[in-house]
Design a protein around this motif. Structure first.
Motif, mmCIF file in Angstrom:
data_model
loop_
_atom_site.group_PDB
_atom_site.id
_atom_site.type_symbol
_atom_site.label_atom_id
_atom_site.label_comp_id
_atom_site.label_asym_id
_atom_site.label_seq_id
_atom_site.Cartn_x
_atom_site.Cartn_y
_atom_site.Cartn_z
ATOM 1 N N TRP A 184 -1.597 5.633 48.126
ATOM 2 C CA TRP A 184 -0.621 4.576 47.870
ATOM 3 C C TRP A 184 -0.786 3.927 46.496
ATOM 4 N N LEU A 185 -1.947 4.109 45.886
ATOM 5 C CA LEU A 185 -2.328 3.254 44.771
ATOM 6 C C LEU A 185 -2.268 3.909 43.404
ATOM 7 N N ALA A 186 -1.446 4.921 43.237
ATOM 8 C CA ALA A 186 -1.248 5.480 41.892
ATOM 9 C C ALA A 186 -0.725 4.373 40.976
ATOM 10 N N PRO A 187 -1.307 4.236 39.782
ATOM 11 C CA PRO A 187 -0.910 3.123 38.899
ATOM 12 C C PRO A 187 0.573 3.168 38.538
ATOM 13 N N GLN A 188 1.130 1.987 38.389
ATOM 14 C CA GLN A 188 2.520 1.834 37.987
ATOM 15 C C GLN A 188 2.597 0.672 37.001
ATOM 16 N N PRO A 189 3.253 0.845 35.868
ATOM 17 C CA PRO A 189 3.306 -0.246 34.896
ATOM 18 C C PRO A 189 4.104 -1.428 35.442
ATOM 19 N N PRO A 190 3.650 -2.651 35.194
ATOM 20 C CA PRO A 190 4.422 -3.813 35.654
ATOM 21 C C PRO A 190 5.749 -3.897 34.914
ATOM 22 N N LYS A 191 6.806 -4.212 35.646
ATOM 23 C CA LYS A 191 8.144 -4.224 35.049
ATOM 24 C C LYS A 191 8.968 -5.393 35.584
ATOM 25 N N ARG A 192 9.784 -5.958 34.701
ATOM 26 C CA ARG A 192 10.806 -6.897 35.146
ATOM 27 C C ARG A 192 11.969 -6.057 35.661
ATOM 28 N N ILE A 193 12.298 -6.234 36.937
ATOM 29 C CA ILE A 193 13.335 -5.407 37.563
ATOM 30 C C ILE A 193 14.706 -6.033 37.403
ATOM 31 N N TYR A 194 14.786 -7.341 37.647
ATOM 32 C CA TYR A 194 16.057 -8.038 37.462
ATOM 33 C C TYR A 194 15.793 -9.536 37.385
ATOM 34 N N GLY A 195 16.390 -10.170 36.386
ATOM 35 C CA GLY A 195 16.248 -11.617 36.254
ATOM 36 C C GLY A 195 14.793 -12.039 36.208
ATOM 37 N N ASN A 196 14.413 -12.879 37.150
ATOM 38 C CA ASN A 196 13.053 -13.407 37.178
ATOM 39 C C ASN A 196 12.150 -12.659 38.157
ATOM 40 N N THR A 197 12.536 -11.448 38.548
ATOM 41 C CA THR A 197 11.803 -10.683 39.557
ATOM 42 C C THR A 197 11.136 -9.463 38.930
ATOM 43 N N TYR A 198 9.859 -9.296 39.253
ATOM 44 C CA TYR A 198 9.021 -8.246 38.666
ATOM 45 C C TYR A 198 8.333 -7.451 39.775
ATOM 46 N N LEU A 199 7.970 -6.216 39.464
ATOM 47 C CA LEU A 199 7.078 -5.429 40.299
ATOM 48 C C LEU A 199 5.731 -5.327 39.607
ATOM 49 N N VAL A 200 4.653 -5.630 40.343
ATOM 50 C CA VAL A 200 3.302 -5.584 39.768
ATOM 51 C C VAL A 200 2.367 -4.762 40.650
ATOM 52 N N GLY A 201 2.951 -3.864 41.463
ATOM 53 C CA GLY A 201 2.145 -3.082 42.373
ATOM 54 C C GLY A 201 1.942 -1.651 41.936
ATOM 55 N N PHE A 202 2.200 -0.722 42.847
ATOM 56 C CA PHE A 202 1.791 0.661 42.676
ATOM 57 C C PHE A 202 2.941 1.606 43.050
ATOM 58 N N ARG A 203 2.752 2.893 42.813
ATOM 59 C CA ARG A 203 3.807 3.873 43.055
ATOM 60 C C ARG A 203 4.239 3.897 44.522
ATOM 61 N N GLN A 235 17.533 -15.194 45.450
ATOM 62 C CA GLN A 235 18.472 -14.775 44.415
ATOM 63 C C GLN A 235 17.769 -14.735 43.072
ATOM 64 N N SER A 236 18.116 -13.741 42.285
ATOM 65 C CA SER A 236 17.673 -13.662 40.895
ATOM 66 C C SER A 236 18.905 -13.526 40.016
ATOM 67 N N CYS A 237 18.883 -14.205 38.893
ATOM 68 C CA CYS A 237 20.030 -14.213 37.990
ATOM 69 C C CYS A 237 19.646 -13.629 36.635
ATOM 70 N N ASP A 238 20.545 -12.860 36.092
ATOM 71 C CA ASP A 238 20.428 -12.355 34.723
ATOM 72 C C ASP A 238 21.682 -12.831 34.004
ATOM 73 N N GLY A 239 21.538 -13.906 33.221
ATOM 74 C CA GLY A 239 22.716 -14.550 32.657
ATOM 75 C C GLY A 239 23.511 -15.192 33.785
ATOM 76 N N ALA A 240 24.797 -14.910 33.830
ATOM 77 C CA ALA A 240 25.662 -15.502 34.860
ATOM 78 C C ALA A 240 25.712 -14.660 36.129
ATOM 79 N N ARG A 241 25.081 -13.490 36.128
ATOM 80 C CA ARG A 241 25.159 -12.598 37.283
ATOM 81 C C ARG A 241 23.937 -12.793 38.187
ATOM 82 N N CYS A 242 24.173 -13.304 39.380
ATOM 83 C CA CYS A 242 23.104 -13.535 40.343
ATOM 84 C C CYS A 242 23.206 -12.522 41.477
#
Length: 305
Positions: free
Chosen positions: A41-60, A197-204
């Motif tokens: 479960w733990l293959a490394p994965q780079p942390p990424k901002r997925i949308y708005g203020n939401t990020y993934l900081v886990g694994f593959r 909810q996460s918003c990117d500009g006016a799109r939530c």
């Protein structure tokens, strides 16, 4: 003689450093659980901002979500004890401090998703948030007899710090973010999903982190046992509820349960158009696990031999 003394002193210093390092590694809250099995479960994965203020900081194959509320971070799930160092490194790589994490929401009290809670709560000072049945497991460090996998689940480090119990439908607020708890019992009695909810500009967009929906158990456990009828009825309601939840971006505890691993790989190559945005994702997940639960019940009904 002076050189020999310097060498001896250097070796002694290295020995002290090695002992200190081994003591640091032997942290009871990060001791590996089922290391060989969990490595898948733990293959490394780079942390990424997925949308708005939401990020993934886990694994593959293991999701850990981070939400920036503007007044601190909300984390969802923690992965395993042995993965805590990598999760913390991912948080820092995004420019955040560990002390920015204020809340850690738990989807289910199993070692693969909640095993790192105790260490992350200690390292960040955050409050762990869970359903009442899950909180009891997290305090005890072991699952109860109401879990279909009871008897084969490894113990996990008990959460001894701040632990907040939330009810179904309760809103958890921090800064500009409100996360709503969705009770989704089935995989465990205390499973909880989360939406915000996460918003990117006016799109939530409607974001959902769904707990596992897999009907898995120890050998000999029968979901079709009349004694489990209420449990299975609740499981069916859970699966239907996830499908009816407004959902533009879906994360699941194990990303491959919802195609999240494929979406992340595509996102790395080409983030626009964003492959995570899929308004049918929760409906598709619900349909998949309605079928899987039905197949499990049907297989139990077949005569053996």
């Amino acid at each position: 003689m002076r050189r020999i003394g310097w060498i001896i002193a250097s070796v002694a210093a290295l020995g002290v450093a090695s002992v200190a390092a081994s003591q640091a590694v032997d942290d009871p809250l990060t001791r590996p659980i089922a290391a060989d099995y969990a490595a898948r479960w733990l293959a490394p994965q780079p942390p990424k901002r997925i949308y708005g203020n939401t990020y993934l900081v886990g694994f593959r194959k293991m999701n850990v979500v981070l939400i920036d509320s503007g007044a601190g971070l909300i984390m969802i799930d923690s992965a395993l004890p042995q993965s805590v160092t990598a999760v913390e490194a991912n948080i820092r790589a995004l420019g955040f401090k560990l002390s920015d994490v204020k809340l850690i929401l738990s989807t289910e009290p199993h070692y693969d998703h909640a095993g790192g809670l105790a260490a992350l709560a200690r390292d960040t000072g955050a409050t762990v948030v869970a359903s009442a049945p899950a909180a009891a497991v997290l305090r005890a460090g072991k699952s109860g007899a109401d879990d279909p996998q009871f008897g084969q689940l490894p113990a996990l480090p008990a959460v001894t710090g701040k632990l907040r119990v939330v009810r179904d439908g309760e809103a958890i607020r921090l800064g500009s973010v409100t996360v709503t708890a969705l009770a989704t019992p089935g995989h465990t009695a205390g499973s909880m999903s989360w939406r915000w909810q996460s918003c990117d500009g006016a799109r939530c967009l409607n974001m959902v982190f769904a707990s596992s929906l897999n009907p898995v158990s120890v050998d000999g456990y029968r979901f079709s046992d009349p004694a489990h009828a209420a449990y299975v009825a609740a499981f069916r309601r859970t699966i239907a509820r996830v499908g009816a939840t407004p959902c533009d971006v879906l994360f699941t505890a194990h990303p491959d349960n919802s195609g999240g691993d494929t979406k992340f790989a595509a996102f790395e190559l080409q983030p626009k158009p964003n492959p995570f945005i899929d308004s049918g994702a929760c409906r598709d997940l619900s349909a998949r696990y309605t079928k899987i639960l039905g197949e499990r019940l049907a297989s139990e009904a077949k005569p053996k031999g």
